[in-house]
Design a protein around this motif. Structure first.
Motif, PDB file in Angstrom:
ATOM      1  N   GLY A 108      10.999  20.617  90.953  1.00  0.00           N
ATOM      2  CA  GLY A 108      10.101  21.616  90.602  1.00  0.00           C
ATOM      3  C   GLY A 108       8.192  21.126  90.908  1.00  0.00           C
ATOM      4  O   GLY A 108       7.868  21.830  91.499  1.00  0.00           O
ATOM      5  N   LEU A 109       8.291  19.943  90.240  1.00  0.00           N
ATOM      6  CA  LEU A 109       6.956  19.466  90.552  1.00  0.00           C
ATOM      7  C   LEU A 109       6.618  19.125  91.943  1.00  0.00           C
ATOM      8  O   LEU A 109       5.552  19.458  92.428  1.00  0.00           O
ATOM      9  CB  LEU A 109       6.876  18.113  89.582  1.00  0.00           C
ATOM     10  CG  LEU A 109       5.446  17.393  89.713  1.00  0.00           C
ATOM     11  CD1 LEU A 109       4.526  18.328  89.052  1.00  0.00           C
ATOM     12  CD2 LEU A 109       5.538  16.166  88.692  1.00  0.00           C
ATOM     13  N   LEU A 115       3.346  23.516  97.352  1.00  0.00           N
ATOM     14  CA  LEU A 115       2.552  24.875  97.291  1.00  0.00           C
ATOM     15  C   LEU A 115       0.931  24.679  97.225  1.00  0.00           C
ATOM     16  O   LEU A 115       0.409  25.505  98.093  1.00  0.00           O
ATOM     17  CB  LEU A 115       3.123  25.851  96.207  1.00  0.00           C
ATOM     18  CG  LEU A 115       2.540  26.965  95.935  1.00  0.00           C
ATOM     19  CD1 LEU A 115       2.638  27.945  97.100  1.00  0.00           C
ATOM     20  CD2 LEU A 115       3.051  27.570  94.527  1.00  0.00           C
ATOM     21  N   ALA A 116       0.635  23.555  96.517  1.00  0.00           N
ATOM     22  CA  ALA A 116      -0.877  23.367  96.426  1.00  0.00           C
ATOM     23  C   ALA A 116      -1.265  23.027  97.674  1.00  0.00           C
ATOM     24  O   ALA A 116      -2.461  23.370  98.102  1.00  0.00           O
ATOM     25  CB  ALA A 116      -1.059  22.501  95.256  1.00  0.00           C
ATOM     26  N   GLU A 117      -0.872  22.104  98.477  1.00  0.00           N
ATOM     27  CA  GLU A 117      -1.134  21.810  99.785  1.00  0.00           C
ATOM     28  C   GLU A 117      -1.273  22.975 100.657  1.00  0.00           C
ATOM     29  O   GLU A 117      -2.289  23.070 101.418  1.00  0.00           O
ATOM     30  CB  GLU A 117       0.092  20.840 100.492  1.00  0.00           C
ATOM     31  CG  GLU A 117      -0.294  19.416  99.713  1.00  0.00           C
ATOM     32  CD  GLU A 117       1.183  18.524 100.069  1.00  0.00           C
ATOM     33  OE1 GLU A 117       1.735  19.004 101.267  1.00  0.00           O
ATOM     34  OE2 GLU A 117       1.483  17.226  99.777  1.00  0.00           O
ATOM     35  N   THR A 118      -0.155  23.729 100.603  1.00  0.00           N
ATOM     36  CA  THR A 118      -0.247  25.146 101.271  1.00  0.00           C
ATOM     37  C   THR A 118      -1.419  25.991 101.332  1.00  0.00           C
ATOM     38  O   THR A 118      -2.068  26.164 102.183  1.00  0.00           O
ATOM     39  CB  THR A 118       0.902  25.866 101.288  1.00  0.00           C
ATOM     40  OG1 THR A 118       2.214  24.918 101.720  1.00  0.00           O
ATOM     41  CG2 THR A 118       1.216  26.819 102.158  1.00  0.00           C
ATOM     42  N   VAL A 119      -1.694  26.180  99.907  1.00  0.00           N
ATOM     43  CA  VAL A 119      -2.744  26.839  99.629  1.00  0.00           C
ATOM     44  C   VAL A 119      -4.346  26.167  99.976  1.00  0.00           C
ATOM     45  O   VAL A 119      -5.010  27.064 100.425  1.00  0.00           O
ATOM     46  CB  VAL A 119      -2.585  27.381  97.910  1.00  0.00           C
ATOM     47  CG1 VAL A 119      -4.127  27.719  97.586  1.00  0.00           C
ATOM     48  CG2 VAL A 119      -1.551  28.012  97.670  1.00  0.00           C
ATOM     49  N   LEU A 120      -4.385  25.022  99.862  1.00  0.00           N
ATOM     50  CA  LEU A 120      -5.510  24.313 100.286  1.00  0.00           C
ATOM     51  C   LEU A 120      -5.873  24.602 101.724  1.00  0.00           C
ATOM     52  O   LEU A 120      -6.940  24.753 102.138  1.00  0.00           O
ATOM     53  CB  LEU A 120      -5.526  22.987  99.967  1.00  0.00           C
ATOM     54  CG  LEU A 120      -5.584  22.400  98.417  1.00  0.00           C
ATOM     55  CD1 LEU A 120      -5.282  20.970  98.164  1.00  0.00           C
ATOM     56  CD2 LEU A 120      -7.077  22.644  97.993  1.00  0.00           C
ATOM     57  N   VAL A 121      -4.681  24.264 102.500  1.00  0.00           N
ATOM     58  CA  VAL A 121      -5.057  24.616 104.120  1.00  0.00           C
ATOM     59  C   VAL A 121      -5.266  25.976 104.381  1.00  0.00           C
ATOM     60  O   VAL A 121      -6.111  26.133 105.109  1.00  0.00           O
ATOM     61  CB  VAL A 121      -3.920  24.017 104.749  1.00  0.00           C
ATOM     62  CG1 VAL A 121      -3.687  24.457 106.172  1.00  0.00           C
ATOM     63  CG2 VAL A 121      -3.570  22.617 104.464  1.00  0.00           C
TER      64      VAL A 121
END
Length: 367
Positions: A108-109, A115-121
């Motif tokens: 999960g982590l 997911l955070a990487e995807t959102v940042l991009v």
């Protein structure tokens, strides 16, 4: 491998592509799909940043990583990786690695970070690419986080329908290993080998399996050869060569680049390749051999990935098949040579089309 370069224009910050290329150096199949992933990433930006985990220098050579790439190693470099994404020029590109995605408990982590990487991009108006992948052992929250990230990605591909369903839909595409290049190999009537490569971590296939493979080879005039595409399978290859009365090609101290070339030459001479390793069968099929997964209690991974390219019924569960039944199945598969060639070429063309589309998506985002 095709290399498509870019040149930074004066007066602007260089564009940047991030690509994940982790994997064990002792697995030719993992190198195969990471190299294909690198090919999709190369030339999409002025700068290439590659995260390779704990891989040794030999892994970089095996992938053909460009000498001017920025290479990040070990988990200690993850904060730098995230910082570089956060501070990258507008419209960065993020390319995840192809292959199997474990989503069992405990991941999960990791999925939250992805997911955070995807959102940042996406916030920076960039493009996120997920090459063809297969989901293994889905559980929540990992599966839910992964599905969210996939939906936020402009290019999200699945190598089997079951994985696409778990992710809540998406586009099917051939396993990226089919991008390794179709080879003519030897003419069919000059092929004189039956090649076997089985996982060392699974049970021995049994006496009926040995009898069937030996009988098929004898009736077809084929020489049996066991090969090693993953280092940990070498003992099993020796064991099977002894049982089958064939020869073994060990990996030994050979470097990985040479070992891959030797394997592809072997597949060029084979009529039939039997394995429970996905990319043994992919490389065998690319060389014009007929691929078969014939093992006790096979998983669905291989059958589902080959279903995606339209090549069905290449798997048989030998735990429920006697020697005569198995020999008959293997003999019938040899008549599928033309079908294999057609499906493999179509898979290669489909992947070429996907690459063209993702490059067009990146160009449009930066227009």
């Amino acid at each position: 491998m095709r290399r498509r370069g870019t040149t930074a224009r004066p007066g602007r910050r260089p564009s940047r592509t991030f690509v994940s290329l982790t994997g064990p150096a002792g697995n030719i199949g993992d190198a195969l799909i990471r190299r294909a992933t690198l090919e999709w990433a190369t030339g999409t930006s002025d700068e290439l940043v590659a995260y390779v985990g704990d891989a040794p220098d030999a892994w970089l050579a095996q992938l053909g990583l460009p000498s001017d790439a920025i290479v990040l190693r070990s988990k200690r470099s993850v904060p730098r990786w995230l910082w570089m994404i956060l501070t990258a020029p507008a419209r960065p590109v993020l390319v995840f690695e192809a292959g199997e995605v474990p989503l069992d408990r405990g991941n999960g982590l990791r999925e939250l970070v992805f997911l955070a990487e995807t959102v940042l991009v996406r916030v920076r108006r960039g493009v996120v690419v997920r090459p063809p992948r297969g989901i293994r052992a889905p559980s929540n929250p990992s599966a839910r986080l992964h599905a969210w990230a996939a939906r936020l990605s402009q290019v999200a591909l699945w190598r089997d329908a079951a994985s696409a369903a778990i992710a809540g839909g998406g586009r099917l595409a051939p396993d990226i290993g089919f991008n390794a290049g179709v080879r003519p190999g030897r003419a069919w009537d000059e092929r004189d080998e039956l090649v076997v490569s089985l996982r060392g971590a699974r049970p021995h296939p049994g006496d009926a399996w040995v009898e069937a493979v030996r009988s098929l080879a004898s009736s077809e005039g084929l020489h049996i050869r066991t090969v090693v595409q993953v280092r940990e399978d070498e003992d099993r290859a020796r064991e099977l060569a002894d049982a089958l009365g064939g020869d073994v090609d060990p990996w030994g101290q050979t470097d990985a680049v040479t070992q891959e070339a030797r394997l592809r030459d072997r597949y060029d001479a084979a009529r039939l390749v039997i394995s429970d390793r996905m990319h043994v069968l992919v490389l065998g099929a690319l060389s014009g051999a007929v691929p078969v997964e014939a093992v006790p209690r096979p998983t669905r991974k291989i059958a589902e990935a080959f279903d995606t390219i339209g090549l069905h019924d290449i798997t048989v569960d030998t735990s429920t098949a006697g020697a005569d039944t198995l020999q008959g199945f293997l003999a019938r598969t040899l008549d599928r040579k033309a079908e294999v060639d057609e499906r493999v070429r179509a898979a290669e063309r489909a992947l070429g089309g996907v690459e063209d589309e993702l490059r067009a998506t990146i160009r449009a985002a930066r227009a």
